[in-house]
Motif scaffolding. Structure first.
Motif, PDB file in Angstrom:
ATOM      1  N   GLY A 154       0.796  -1.221   0.000  1.00  0.00           N
ATOM      2  CA  GLY A 154       0.000   0.000   0.000  1.00  0.00           C
ATOM      3  C   GLY A 154       0.827   1.270   0.000  1.00  0.00           C
ATOM      4  O   GLY A 154       0.511   2.236  -0.709  1.00  0.00           O
ATOM      5  N   SER A 155       1.896   1.292   0.815  1.00  0.00           N
ATOM      6  CA  SER A 155       2.723   2.507   0.864  1.00  0.00           C
ATOM      7  C   SER A 155       3.347   2.764  -0.517  1.00  0.00           C
ATOM      8  O   SER A 155       3.381   3.904  -0.989  1.00  0.00           O
ATOM      9  N   TYR A 206      -4.711   7.538   7.055  1.00  0.00           N
ATOM     10  CA  TYR A 206      -3.492   6.731   6.970  1.00  0.00           C
ATOM     11  C   TYR A 206      -3.227   6.381   5.520  1.00  0.00           C
ATOM     12  O   TYR A 206      -4.094   5.838   4.837  1.00  0.00           O
ATOM     13  N   HIS A 207      -2.037   6.717   5.059  1.00  0.00           N
ATOM     14  CA  HIS A 207      -1.698   6.426   3.665  1.00  0.00           C
ATOM     15  C   HIS A 207      -0.398   5.638   3.524  1.00  0.00           C
ATOM     16  O   HIS A 207       0.036   5.394   2.402  1.00  0.00           O
ATOM     17  N   GLY A 208       0.239   5.286   4.653  1.00  0.00           N
ATOM     18  CA  GLY A 208       1.432   4.455   4.523  1.00  0.00           C
ATOM     19  C   GLY A 208       2.574   4.941   5.380  1.00  0.00           C
ATOM     20  O   GLY A 208       2.541   6.052   5.930  1.00  0.00           O
ATOM     21  N   GLU A 237      -9.142   8.523   1.609  1.00  0.00           N
ATOM     22  CA  GLU A 237      -9.695   7.173   1.638  1.00  0.00           C
ATOM     23  C   GLU A 237     -11.211   7.330   1.504  1.00  0.00           C
ATOM     24  O   GLU A 237     -11.823   7.975   2.351  1.00  0.00           O
ATOM     25  N   ASP A 284      -7.242   6.649  -2.179  1.00  0.00           N
ATOM     26  CA  ASP A 284      -6.501   5.567  -1.551  1.00  0.00           C
ATOM     27  C   ASP A 284      -7.508   4.474  -1.199  1.00  0.00           C
ATOM     28  O   ASP A 284      -8.197   4.538  -0.184  1.00  0.00           O
ATOM     29  N   VAL A 298      -6.558   1.360  -0.816  1.00  0.00           N
ATOM     30  CA  VAL A 298      -5.710   0.242  -0.375  1.00  0.00           C
ATOM     31  C   VAL A 298      -6.512  -0.706   0.524  1.00  0.00           C
ATOM     32  O   VAL A 298      -6.415  -1.926   0.400  1.00  0.00           O
ATOM     33  N   MET A 299      -7.319  -0.131   1.422  1.00  0.00           N
ATOM     34  CA  MET A 299      -8.121  -0.981   2.303  1.00  0.00           C
ATOM     35  C   MET A 299      -9.539  -1.188   1.767  1.00  0.00           C
ATOM     36  O   MET A 299     -10.109  -2.267   1.855  1.00  0.00           O
ATOM     37  N   LYS A 331      -3.512  -4.522  -0.168  1.00  0.00           N
ATOM     38  CA  LYS A 331      -4.203  -5.367   0.828  1.00  0.00           C
ATOM     39  C   LYS A 331      -5.027  -6.495   0.191  1.00  0.00           C
ATOM     40  O   LYS A 331      -4.474  -7.493  -0.225  1.00  0.00           O
TER      41      LYS A 331
HETATM   42  N1  PLP Z   1      -3.292   3.227   2.606  1.00  0.00           N
HETATM   43  C1  PLP Z   1      -4.252   2.754   3.405  1.00  0.00           C
HETATM   44  C2  PLP Z   1      -5.650   3.278   3.315  1.00  0.00           C
HETATM   45  C3  PLP Z   1      -3.938   1.753   4.341  1.00  0.00           C
HETATM   46  O1  PLP Z   1      -4.900   1.284   5.149  1.00  0.00           O
HETATM   47  C4  PLP Z   1      -2.614   1.266   4.405  1.00  0.00           C
HETATM   48  C5  PLP Z   1      -2.241   0.236   5.399  1.00  0.00           C
HETATM   49  O2  PLP Z   1      -2.889   0.048   6.397  1.00  0.00           O
HETATM   50  C6  PLP Z   1      -1.652   1.799   3.538  1.00  0.00           C
HETATM   51  C7  PLP Z   1      -2.035   2.779   2.641  1.00  0.00           C
HETATM   52  C8  PLP Z   1      -0.238   1.312   3.569  1.00  0.00           C
HETATM   53  O3  PLP Z   1      -0.170  -0.013   3.143  1.00  0.00           O
HETATM   54  P1  PLP Z   1       1.070  -0.949   3.489  1.00  0.00           P
HETATM   55  O4  PLP Z   1       1.047  -1.180   4.960  1.00  0.00           O
HETATM   56  O5  PLP Z   1       0.805  -2.196   2.683  1.00  0.00           O
HETATM   57  O6  PLP Z   1       2.311  -0.263   3.023  1.00  0.00           O
END
Ligand code: PLP
Length: 460
Positions: free
Chosen positions: A111-112, A144-146, A217, A251, A253-254, A280
């Motif tokens: 995700g990061s 939270y973005h990483g 998000e 974002d 990711v989740m 994720k």
């Molecule tokens: N973005 C969001 C919305 C997340 O929830 C997360 C992790 O929890 C990330 C980015 C970062 O992902 P990673 O931990 O796989 O680097």
């Protein structure tokens, strides 16, 4: 005795591994469906899919078979030397699922990395199109973005960002749309517009010519506990981005790849972003995989101007992409998004019923199987519980002792407040939802007794 301090954990050899703390956990033996077993034979329900990752459950035989087939061919082929079919096919399938025009896919391993890639593409597009002055990426607080410094610069979670402030170019933040905390005379949708307008105000404050993008998000994750904005928020945010010619980065990711009941959470509002970050649930824990999904109108000028200056060694890894493809096939063939909607409805209903028994549950929120509840000292004021109760970690431990894994964070910017994500894999069935709710209720009774909090006698 808690599972976290189980004798096996205490007497184990010292570890050479380290993560955030010295806490030890039992050693995992195996996982199947929504369950884990440790080496002592104890069973745990994966009530948070790890960190909202294991979306299709563990040890799916069809995914394992697809990975085995890929392994027989090759596990690695460097992208500068070879194309590979798994990556090509997965990119095509994602492009078909994404909004029209968002058909350029860049693979990463997490995700990061996905978020970093979005920030860099946005910036390189600005440079390639004569908008060099644009570099600020507005984001929300909390968010939270990483963990990498670029992704952290747009993250709003004080304990994680503060130590690194001198080392990064921190980006402007606007409040996340925490409408459930507001005590004003506005209705829900009017509050949504009010929060969206904060983006316009921030753009004006920063100087519109310097603003590159807004990242959010669509359904909040760990930092807000499944925060969903009023419907009005999403369309207005898009409008404001368009008014100022700034890019909208989502974002997901989740929230992406089905967890909210749609492939992308943003589909709930027909919200069309310019760039999307996925990870994720994308390969659902079967392999490290993420992606940036970008509008071709951003990618083409960057490639024309000499290329995208960014990349990771494992990008487009054949084994990870074969896993991602098999996960996607599983989500589609088993209608797991439909199941996430149905089971999410049941689980959310059950969490709402728990509010009747536990007055310290102040809010239940989320979409599909991205669900959370928040504890408060007082429902009227939404004042958090005293910090010293450490509810966020204590309830997680009490549930863990009972064989239920849930995921928690401090709600109010990481400083105080306690929320808990209850996000089992999308294969969860009705009986298992009942089991999760039962164990959660027992854990809440135990927590209330310890913390001296009131519990009503009515069964939830
Ligand atoms: N973005 C969001 C919305 C997340 O929830 C997360 C992790 O929890 C990330 C980015 C970062 O992902 P990673 O931990 O796989 O680097």
């Amino acid at each position: 005795m808690t599972a976290t301090t189980a004798p096996a954990a205490q007497t184990r050899e010292p570890s050479n591994l380290f993560y955030q703390t010295r806490n030890r956990r039992p050693v995992v033996a195996r996982a199947e469906g929504i369950y884990f077993w440790d080496k002592d034979g104890r069973r745990y329900i994966d009530g948070s899919s790890g960190a909202m990752v294991a979306n299709i459950g563990h040890s799916n035989p069809r995914v394992l078979a697809a990975m085995r087939r890929q392994m027989e061919e090759t596990t690695f082929a460097y992208r500068l030397h070879f194309e590979n079919e798994a990556a090509e096919t997965l990119a095509k399938r994602i492009a078909q699922r994404a909004p029209q025009g968002l058909d350029r896919i860049f693979f990463v391993s997490g995700g990061s990395e996905a978020v970093e890639s979005c920030l860099k593409l946005a910036r390189q597009h600005a440079v390639a199109t004569g908008q060099e002055k644009r570099w600020k990426v507005i984001s929300r607080f909390p968010s939270y973005h990483g963990a990498t410094l670029g992704a952290l610069a747009v993250t709003g979670y004080t304990p994680m960002t503060a130590p690194f402030a001198p080392m990064m170019q921190e980006m402007p933040k606007i409040p996340a749309p925490t409408c459930y905390l507001d005590r004003d005379n506005l209705d829900w949708e009017a509050r949504g517009l009010r929060y969206a307008e904060m983006l316009r105000e921030e753009i004006e404050r920063q100087g519109p010519e310097s603003v590159l993008a807004f990242i959010m998000e669509p359904v909040g994750g760990a930092s807000t506990g499944a925060l969903v904005a009023p419907d009005s928020y999403y369309a207005r945010v898009r409008e404001i981005c368009d008014d100022y010619g700034i890019l909208l980065i989502l974002d997901e990711v989740m929230s992406g790849v089905g967890r909210t009941g749609r492939f992308l959470a943003s589909e709930h509002w027909d919200l069309r972003p310019d760039i999307i970050a996925l990870s994720k649930g994308f390969a659902a824990g079967y392999a490290p995989l993420g992606a940036m999904v970008a509008d071709r109108r951003l990618v083409e000028p960057v490639l024309d101007a000499g290329g995208f200056i960014h990349g990771y060694t494992y990008a487009g890894n054949p084994l990870a992409c074969a896993a991602g493809l098999a996960v996607l096939e599983e989500i589609e063939s088993q209608d797991l998004m439909g199941n996430a909607t149905r089971m999410g409805g049941l689980l959310k209903g059950g969490l709402c019923r728990l509010m009747a028994r536990f007055p310290f549950i102040g809010d239940v929120r989320g979409l599909g199987l991205l669900l959370a509840f928040e504890m408060v000292a007082d429902r009227q004021t939404m004042q958090p519980l005293p910090k010293g109760l450490n509810a966020h970690s204590r309830l997680v431990d009490l549930a863990y002792e009972r064989g239920l894994i849930i995921y928690s964070r401090r709600t109010r910017g990481g400083i105080e407040g306690d929320h808990f994500l209850v996000c089992p894999p999308m294969i969860v069935d009705e009986a298992q939802v009942g089991e999760i709710l039962g164990l959660l209720e027992e854990s809440l009774v135990a927590f209330a007794a310890e913390a001296g909090l009131p519990v009503s006698n009515s069964a939830a």
